[in-house]
Design an enzyme around this catalytic site. Structure first.
Site, mmCIF file in Angstrom:
data_model
loop_
_atom_site.group_PDB
_atom_site.id
_atom_site.type_symbol
_atom_site.label_atom_id
_atom_site.label_comp_id
_atom_site.label_asym_id
_atom_site.label_seq_id
_atom_site.Cartn_x
_atom_site.Cartn_y
_atom_site.Cartn_z
ATOM 1 N N ARG A 1 -14.242 14.677 -33.761
ATOM 2 C CA ARG A 1 -13.586 15.795 -33.077
ATOM 3 C C ARG A 1 -14.099 17.070 -33.746
ATOM 4 N NH1 ARG A 1 -12.921 14.519 -28.367
ATOM 5 N NH2 ARG A 1 -11.068 13.481 -27.644
ATOM 6 N N PHE B 1 -8.025 21.059 -24.700
ATOM 7 C CA PHE B 1 -8.323 19.630 -24.754
ATOM 8 C C PHE B 1 -9.541 19.411 -23.860
ATOM 9 C CE2 PHE B 1 -8.244 15.188 -23.592
ATOM 10 C CZ PHE B 1 -8.348 14.653 -24.868
ATOM 11 N N THR B 2 -10.399 18.473 -24.258
ATOM 12 C CA THR B 2 -11.714 18.302 -23.618
ATOM 13 C C THR B 2 -11.627 18.213 -22.089
ATOM 14 O OG1 THR B 2 -11.488 15.941 -24.062
ATOM 15 C CG2 THR B 2 -12.777 17.222 -25.634
ATOM 16 N N ASP C 1 1.167 19.796 -20.666
ATOM 17 C CA ASP C 1 0.457 18.543 -20.912
ATOM 18 C C ASP C 1 1.390 17.710 -21.788
ATOM 19 O OD1 ASP C 1 -1.014 16.444 -21.873
ATOM 20 O OD2 ASP C 1 -2.855 17.591 -22.136
ATOM 21 N N LYS D 1 -0.615 7.151 -23.536
ATOM 22 C CA LYS D 1 -0.245 7.456 -24.931
ATOM 23 C C LYS D 1 1.244 7.181 -25.139
ATOM 24 C CE LYS D 1 -4.249 9.885 -24.520
ATOM 25 N NZ LYS D 1 -5.023 9.967 -23.281
ATOM 26 N N PHE E 1 -19.466 13.944 -25.992
ATOM 27 C CA PHE E 1 -19.101 13.068 -27.106
ATOM 28 C C PHE E 1 -18.991 11.606 -26.682
ATOM 29 C CE2 PHE E 1 -14.680 12.602 -25.785
ATOM 30 C CZ PHE E 1 -14.514 13.718 -24.983
ATOM 31 N N TYR F 1 0.847 -1.200 0.000
ATOM 32 C CA TYR F 1 0.000 0.000 0.000
ATOM 33 C C TYR F 1 0.879 1.246 0.000
ATOM 34 C CZ TYR F 1 -3.843 3.159 1.044
ATOM 35 O OH TYR F 1 -4.763 4.166 0.972
HETATM 36 C C1 LIG Z 1 -3.648 15.883 -24.921
HETATM 37 C C2 LIG Z 1 -4.375 15.102 -23.876
HETATM 38 N N1 LIG Z 1 -4.427 15.567 -22.626
HETATM 39 C C3 LIG Z 1 -5.074 14.890 -21.646
HETATM 40 C C4 LIG Z 1 -5.721 13.707 -21.890
HETATM 41 C C5 LIG Z 1 -6.505 13.039 -20.785
HETATM 42 O O1 LIG Z 1 -5.886 11.900 -20.350
HETATM 43 P P1 LIG Z 1 -6.675 10.603 -19.808
HETATM 44 O O2 LIG Z 1 -7.523 10.101 -20.930
HETATM 45 O O3 LIG Z 1 -5.570 9.662 -19.433
HETATM 46 O O4 LIG Z 1 -7.477 11.013 -18.620
HETATM 47 C C6 LIG Z 1 -5.682 13.173 -23.182
HETATM 48 C C7 LIG Z 1 -6.338 11.882 -23.463
HETATM 49 O O5 LIG Z 1 -7.176 11.645 -24.217
HETATM 50 C C8 LIG Z 1 -4.988 13.898 -24.207
HETATM 51 O O6 LIG Z 1 -4.938 13.451 -25.474
#
Ligand SMILES: Cc1ncc(COP(=O)(O)O)c(C=O)c1O
Length: 461
Positions: free
Chosen positions: A385, A127-128, A218, A261, A452, A75
């Site tokens: 997208r 980014f979303t 990021d 990724k 989405f 842990y």
């Molecule tokens: C550029 C970018 N930032 C952040 C994220 C979010 O990461 P996660 O899907 O691991 O929560 C993603 C993933 O889709 C991404 O492509």
């Protein structure tokens, strides 16, 4: 033979395979209807070639699988945490590590810690999940990417660059005290996997330092960005990918990472910072949402696979083949006259749905409709997208209308062969040839957040 014209091949061989089902048109018709015309709602067993995302879909190496057996599932204070911390320090240079189960958990923590109500967060395109966490913390995202990034046909080599005038104007208008940090993404997903140059990042660093503003990175696809710098930025031809990655990170104050990724794992992420006081606060917060600060939502074995994956991600042969496969598919589609975002990015091909379906308005959801049509043709799963991903303005409730209305064909790392890419290209070519027959879609269900993922649609009459 011309210099540099020799073929390259994948720097690995296959030792285990996963059979996939090649479906019939009738099966796909039933499946896409059942999924409400949203490719996120298809079962993977209904998919032939899965290009929904490059997130968590990579094939791990034998070294990574072997690493799973070294999982120390304590842990607290797992050996794997210290190996991961070491790998992050050696490969990225950040001092302090807070593991999280994936990228958005790190975005949540940093947003809550640094953003106060009424703040502005400039970034090289949204980014979303990142933008949503900024908004949930009381902030407003402001796009300061260069205009070229919003033009799918513009071939600027570094479309993720920041427009320094836009950034300077924002600092002037809103005041540096209301800008906790600039969000810099390497590469920029929503712009088509486009890179930022080191010379631009250095200028952003200079400007932000003058005003005491941090840069939060990021770093989800930082090795892919580094590959483009090596290929395109004068002076970096002879630098290793590892050195370029280190230099990028050194120009920022901290990073959020979706390790699913670049870093070649199926689950995992982290927040990394250089400031000890910020680290203390992050490490305290991670125990509320993720788990103790030496695992933060990951099993010991997952941290081990990630420690190894990070090292593999900065190897030149790996990254050349990874980006090379994406370029291969891109070149094929360009030769077929399919309109795609140019230059071809690092993690996928982005089809220009506005150009392919000029008979549909943005309210008729062209990218969503095109993704459904490609699935129906061949069982290739892509994703939207465009206007669906862009969501609604939280204040007015109106749809956001992004300039880019794209379908993303995202290539998982080390999973598919060039023959799969040929099948994908031929399917897209066939769908585009009959694009006039594709009708639009309308929402029949729309969730409040990140719509989405779970929305359902019906064809327009
Ligand atoms: C550029 C970018 N930032 C952040 C994220 C979010 O990461 P996660 O899907 O691991 O929560 C993603 C993933 O889709 C991404 O492509």
């Amino acid at each position: 033979m011309e210099k540099n014209r020799r073929s390259w091949a994948e720097p690995y061989k296959i030792k285990m395979v996963e059979p996939v089902h090649i479906s019939t048109h009738k099966e796909r018709q039933k499946a896409i209807k059942g999924a409400g015309y949203n490719t996120f709602l298809l079962r993977s067993s209904e998919v032939y070639i899965d290009l929904l995302t490059d997130s968590g879909t990579s094939a791990m190496s034998d070294r990574q699988w072997a690493g799973l057996m070294l999982g120390d599932e304590a842990y607290a204070g797992s050996n794997n945490f210290y190996r991961l911390e070491d790998s992050v320090r050696k490969n990225y240079g950040y001092k302090y590590l807070v593991p999280t189960h994936q990228g958005r958990a790190a975005e949540h923590i940093i947003s809550q810690l640094l953003i106060k109500e009424g703040d502005y967060i400039p970034g090289n395109m949204y980014f979303t999940t990142t933008k949503l966490h900024q908004e949930l913390a009381g902030g407003t995202f402001v796009d300061v990417i260069i205009d070229e990034a919003h033009d799918p046909a513009n071939e600027h080599p570094f479309k993720a660059n920041v427009d320094l005038n836009k950034l300077e104007d924002l600092i002037h208008d809103k005041g540096a005290e209301n800008i906790p940090y600039v969000a810099i993404s390497t590469t920029v997903n929503m712009a088509g996997g486009q890179p930022i140059s080191l010379s631009n990042l250095k200028q952003v660093r200079e400007l932000t330092q003058k005003h005491g503003i941090k840069i939060i990175h990021d770093m989800t696809r930082v090795a892919e960005n580094a590959y483009f710098i090596k290929e395109r930025e004068p002076g970096y031809e002879n630098h290793s990918i590892g050195d370029i990655v280190m230099e990028i990170c050194s120009l920022t104050d901290g990073a959020t990472m979706s390790a699913k990724k670049d870093a070649l794992v199926n689950i995992g992420g982290f927040l990394a910072v250089n400031d000890e006081e910020l680290f203390d606060r992050a490490r305290n917060m991670v125990v509320i949402y993720e788990g103790l600060h030496t695992y933060g939502g990951m099993a010991g074995r997952d941290m081990e696979a990630l420690a190894v994956g990070i090292q593999e991600s900065v190897q030149y042969d790996h990254i050349r083949a990874r980006v090379g496969q994406v370029q291969y598919l891109g070149k094929k589609l360009i030769n077929m006259n399919v309109p795609i975002v140019k230059p071809v990015g690092s993690h996928g091909i982005f089809l220009d749905a506005k150009k392919i379906l000029p008979h549909l308005t943005q309210d008729q959801l062209p990218a969503q409709s095109l993704a459904a049509a490609i699935y129906l043709d061949s069982g290739v799963r892509a994703m939207e997208r465009g206007v669906v991903s862009a969501g609604r303005n939280p204040e007015t409730g109106e749809n956001n209308y992004p300039k880019l209305e794209l379908v993303r064909l995202t290539i998982p790392r080390r999973v598919y062969t060039q023959a799969h890419m040929d099948v994908v290209a031929e399917s897209v070519e066939a769908v585009v040839a009959n694009a006039a027959d594709i009708s639009g879609l309308k929402f029949v269900y729309e969730p409040e957040y990140l719509r989405f993922f779970q929305s359902r649609f019906e064809p327009l009459g």
